[in-house]
Design a protein around this motif. Structure first.
Motif, mmCIF file in Angstrom:
data_model
loop_
_atom_site.group_PDB
_atom_site.id
_atom_site.type_symbol
_atom_site.label_atom_id
_atom_site.label_comp_id
_atom_site.label_asym_id
_atom_site.label_seq_id
_atom_site.Cartn_x
_atom_site.Cartn_y
_atom_site.Cartn_z
ATOM 1 N N TYR A 254 0.855 -1.194 0.000
ATOM 2 C CA TYR A 254 0.000 0.000 0.000
ATOM 3 C C TYR A 254 0.887 1.238 0.000
ATOM 4 C CZ TYR A 254 0.672 0.567 5.100
ATOM 5 O OH TYR A 254 1.200 0.754 6.350
ATOM 6 N N PRO A 255 0.419 2.334 -0.634
ATOM 7 C CA PRO A 255 1.244 3.545 -0.700
ATOM 8 C C PRO A 255 1.490 4.111 0.695
ATOM 9 C CG PRO A 255 -0.648 3.686 -2.201
ATOM 10 C CD PRO A 255 -0.885 2.513 -1.325
ATOM 11 N N ALA A 256 2.677 4.694 0.899
ATOM 12 C CA ALA A 256 3.074 5.151 2.240
ATOM 13 C C ALA A 256 2.375 6.449 2.662
ATOM 14 C CB ALA A 256 4.589 5.348 2.266
ATOM 15 N N ASP A 257 1.697 7.123 1.704
ATOM 16 C CA ASP A 257 1.151 8.445 2.038
ATOM 17 C C ASP A 257 -0.384 8.460 2.051
ATOM 18 O OD1 ASP A 257 0.797 8.069 -0.646
ATOM 19 O OD2 ASP A 257 1.587 10.028 -1.265
ATOM 20 N N ILE A 258 -1.010 7.317 2.292
ATOM 21 C CA ILE A 258 -2.481 7.309 2.325
ATOM 22 C C ILE A 258 -2.972 7.161 3.770
ATOM 23 C CG2 ILE A 258 -2.705 6.421 -0.036
ATOM 24 C CD1 ILE A 258 -3.337 3.656 1.142
ATOM 25 N N SER A 259 -4.267 7.482 3.976
ATOM 26 C CA SER A 259 -4.834 7.414 5.318
ATOM 27 C C SER A 259 -5.213 5.974 5.650
ATOM 28 C CB SER A 259 -6.083 8.298 5.388
ATOM 29 O OG SER A 259 -7.098 7.699 4.591
ATOM 30 N N VAL A 260 -5.446 5.729 6.934
ATOM 31 C CA VAL A 260 -5.815 4.383 7.370
ATOM 32 C C VAL A 260 -7.143 3.955 6.709
ATOM 33 C CG1 VAL A 260 -6.486 3.033 9.391
ATOM 34 C CG2 VAL A 260 -4.446 4.457 9.466
ATOM 35 N N ASP A 261 -8.053 4.911 6.515
ATOM 36 C CA ASP A 261 -9.314 4.607 5.818
ATOM 37 C C ASP A 261 -9.067 4.061 4.419
ATOM 38 O OD1 ASP A 261 -11.294 4.947 7.560
ATOM 39 O OD2 ASP A 261 -11.820 7.015 6.973
ATOM 40 N N GLU A 262 -8.056 4.621 3.771
ATOM 41 C CA GLU A 262 -7.732 4.148 2.413
ATOM 42 C C GLU A 262 -6.987 2.811 2.445
ATOM 43 O OE1 GLU A 262 -6.765 7.912 -0.295
ATOM 44 O OE2 GLU A 262 -6.002 8.155 1.764
ATOM 45 N N ILE A 263 -6.195 2.598 3.501
ATOM 46 C CA ILE A 263 -5.455 1.316 3.614
ATOM 47 C C ILE A 263 -6.454 0.150 3.667
ATOM 48 C CG2 ILE A 263 -3.872 -0.058 5.063
ATOM 49 C CD1 ILE A 263 -2.577 2.603 5.942
ATOM 50 N N LYS A 264 -7.622 0.439 4.266
ATOM 51 C CA LYS A 264 -8.677 -0.579 4.368
ATOM 52 C C LYS A 264 -8.948 -1.246 3.015
ATOM 53 C CE LYS A 264 -12.167 0.835 6.941
ATOM 54 N NZ LYS A 264 -13.386 1.651 7.109
ATOM 55 N N GLU B 269 7.865 8.927 5.698
ATOM 56 C CA GLU B 269 6.447 9.169 5.982
ATOM 57 C C GLU B 269 6.104 8.533 7.337
ATOM 58 O OE1 GLU B 269 7.577 7.320 3.468
ATOM 59 O OE2 GLU B 269 6.840 8.087 1.545
ATOM 60 N N ILE B 270 5.386 9.303 8.186
ATOM 61 C CA ILE B 270 4.967 8.778 9.493
ATOM 62 C C ILE B 270 3.565 8.172 9.361
ATOM 63 C CG2 ILE B 270 4.259 9.487 11.824
ATOM 64 C CD1 ILE B 270 7.227 9.494 11.731
ATOM 65 N N GLN B 271 3.371 7.012 9.989
ATOM 66 C CA GLN B 271 2.083 6.312 9.939
ATOM 67 C C GLN B 271 1.320 6.502 11.248
ATOM 68 O OE1 GLN B 271 1.362 4.569 6.959
ATOM 69 N NE2 GLN B 271 3.212 5.708 6.420
ATOM 70 N N HIS C 184 5.519 14.465 5.805
ATOM 71 C CA HIS C 184 4.260 13.713 5.816
ATOM 72 C C HIS C 184 4.055 13.048 7.177
ATOM 73 C CE1 HIS C 184 0.944 11.289 4.181
ATOM 74 N NE2 HIS C 184 1.396 10.385 5.038
ATOM 75 N N GLY C 185 2.948 13.398 7.854
ATOM 76 C CA GLY C 185 2.641 12.779 9.145
ATOM 77 C C GLY C 185 3.297 13.470 10.330
#
Ligand SMILES: *Cc1c(COP(=O)(O)O)cnc(C)c1O
Length: 406
Positions: free
Chosen positions: A145-155, A176-178, A307-308
């Motif tokens: 999964y891309p490192a710059d997406i939100s947790v909602d998108e990781i779903k 990028e911070i998660q 990022h993050g």
């Protein structure tokens, strides 16, 4: 309000330093005749017993950080395991031969044929290589999964057979911070284990407070801190996970040499002081870099532009001292190479976390499955060591001037 470098990174040091200096010292068993400060180095293969009964009594002790056989760990390895578990905040640690092995052993331990493993795109490169070359061969599905997406998108990247999400925060090279707390909630809703490569966050991010199931440390970096060995640690937080991890490590014959464990335990005593000095210096240099007209972007989680950054401020008690600088067009890769080769105090090399400053050209070296928006032009990664900050800035300034300002 902008914090100074000292304010930004000195929040968690005091408690960490005390823990590092006092843990595993056995001061309660100091002899009447006097004892050395440090535990001795124990080298060995066979462990001998006074009776058959005594040997039989060791059954089941492979989970107890007891020394049973050289290939299952030495007293030095087991002592280091206890200290790492404390720093990471988990119940048990397994020390392994390298940081990469700390990434590969849990993949082998917790995944089976038919399972799916979802990795962050900015994961440490060799972890990706192992997933592609070995895990796939044994029937494990791998995707990213891309490192710059939100947790909602990781779903949207989760599959019915996803069993592990393997993330890294900040990401290798691009930082990028998660949001680990939100990600662990999502993972657990789907009965997925969350793995975190926490090498950058050693001592400044508590993985198990944020719901991580398996935390990985390349002790090669800051843990040991002296660029003279490779070593890794895997930490979990409950007995069931510990037994799965320990059984797999033993089955693989995975072990670390006592010398490397002894040296790392010694290195850890000064981790608090090294991190404090090096991270403050790194942030000052990152801020200096940000002001240079040739630099497009500085990728460092303690900078508001990263990022993050807001999540870093919420979750971390400090920072590490490795970050990336991205140059503006029309600066070419060849010019960046020329600049790097003029530096006096930065050695050219991979790895980081030692006492010495390093520079690494990262342009083209990071293999990504998704377009990488952060490193648009030529870039290099800087690791800031224990040298005087002003000397390092002068060094960078001179090589900038000599390369493209003359
Ligand atoms: C260096 C590194 C590793 C691997 O450690 P080695 O001891 O060099 O095998 C793993 N993860 C991260 C984030 C690293 O920086």
């Amino acid at each position: 309000m902008n914090l100074t470098p000292e304010e930004t990174v000195s929040i968690g040091w005091k408690a960490l330093s005390t823990l590092l200096v006092t843990s595993g010292r056995h001061t309660e068993s100091v002899s009447e005749k006097g004892s050395f400060v440090n535990d001795p180095l124990h080298r060995g293969s066979t462990v001998i017993y006074p009776s058959v009964a005594a040997m039989r009594n060791t059954a089941g002790q492979q989970y107890e950080h007891q020394t049973l056989y050289g290939a299952m760990g030495s007293p030095n390895q087991h002592e280091l395991e206890k200290v790492i578990a404390l720093i990471e905040g988990g119940s048990h640690s397994q020390i392994v031969s390298s940081g990469l092995t700390a990434c590969t052993v849990p993949l082998l331990a917790f995944l089976s044929a038919g399972d799916h493993c979802l990795l962050i795109d900015s994961i440490y490169g060799p972890t990706k290589r192992f997933s592609e070359k070995v895990m796939k061969k044994f029937g494990v599905e791998i995707s990213y999964y891309p490192a710059d997406i939100s947790v909602d998108e990781i779903k949207n990247y989760i599959q019915p057979n996803t069993k592990v999400i393997f993330t890294e925060s900040p990401g290798s090279h691009t930082f990028e911070i998660q949001d680990i707390s939100a990600l662990s909630k999502l993972a657990h809703q789907h009965d997925i284990k969350l793995f975190l490569d926490n090498t950058w966050g050693i001592g400044v991010f508590k993985p198990f407070d944020h719901g991580v199931d398996v935390s990985v440390q390349a002790l090669t970096k800051y843990g040991n801190g002296h660029s003279d060995l490779v070593l890794g640690a895997i930490t979990v937080n409950n007995d069931a996970d510990w037994h799965i991890l320990r059984d797999t490590s033993i089955a693989l014959g995975e072990v670390a040499g006592p010398d490397a464990c002894w040296l790392t335990l010694r290195g850890l005593r000064t981790l608090g002081a090294r991190l404090e000095k090096q991270s403050i210096s790194a942030l000052k240099i990152a801020q200096w870099c940000q002001e240079q007209p040739e630099i497009e972007r500085v990728l460092h989680p303690a900078l508001p532009s990263c990022h993050g950054h807001e999540i870093w401020k919420r979750d971390f008690t400090g920072a590490s001292s490795v970050f990336t600088i991205v140059f503006k067009q029309p600066i070419t890769t060849q010019q960046v190479i020329d600049m790097i080769e003029k530096l006096k105090f930065f050695s050219i090399g991979a790895s980081w976390g030692g006492y010495e400053s390093l520079v690494l050209l990262t342009d083209g070296e990071i293999y990504r499955n998704f377009p990488n928006k952060l490193i648009s032009g030529s870039a290099c990664r800087l690791h800031i060591g224990l040298e005087n900050t002003e000397d390092l800035i002068t060094d960078l300034n001179y090589s900038f001037i000599a390369t493209w300002r003359s």
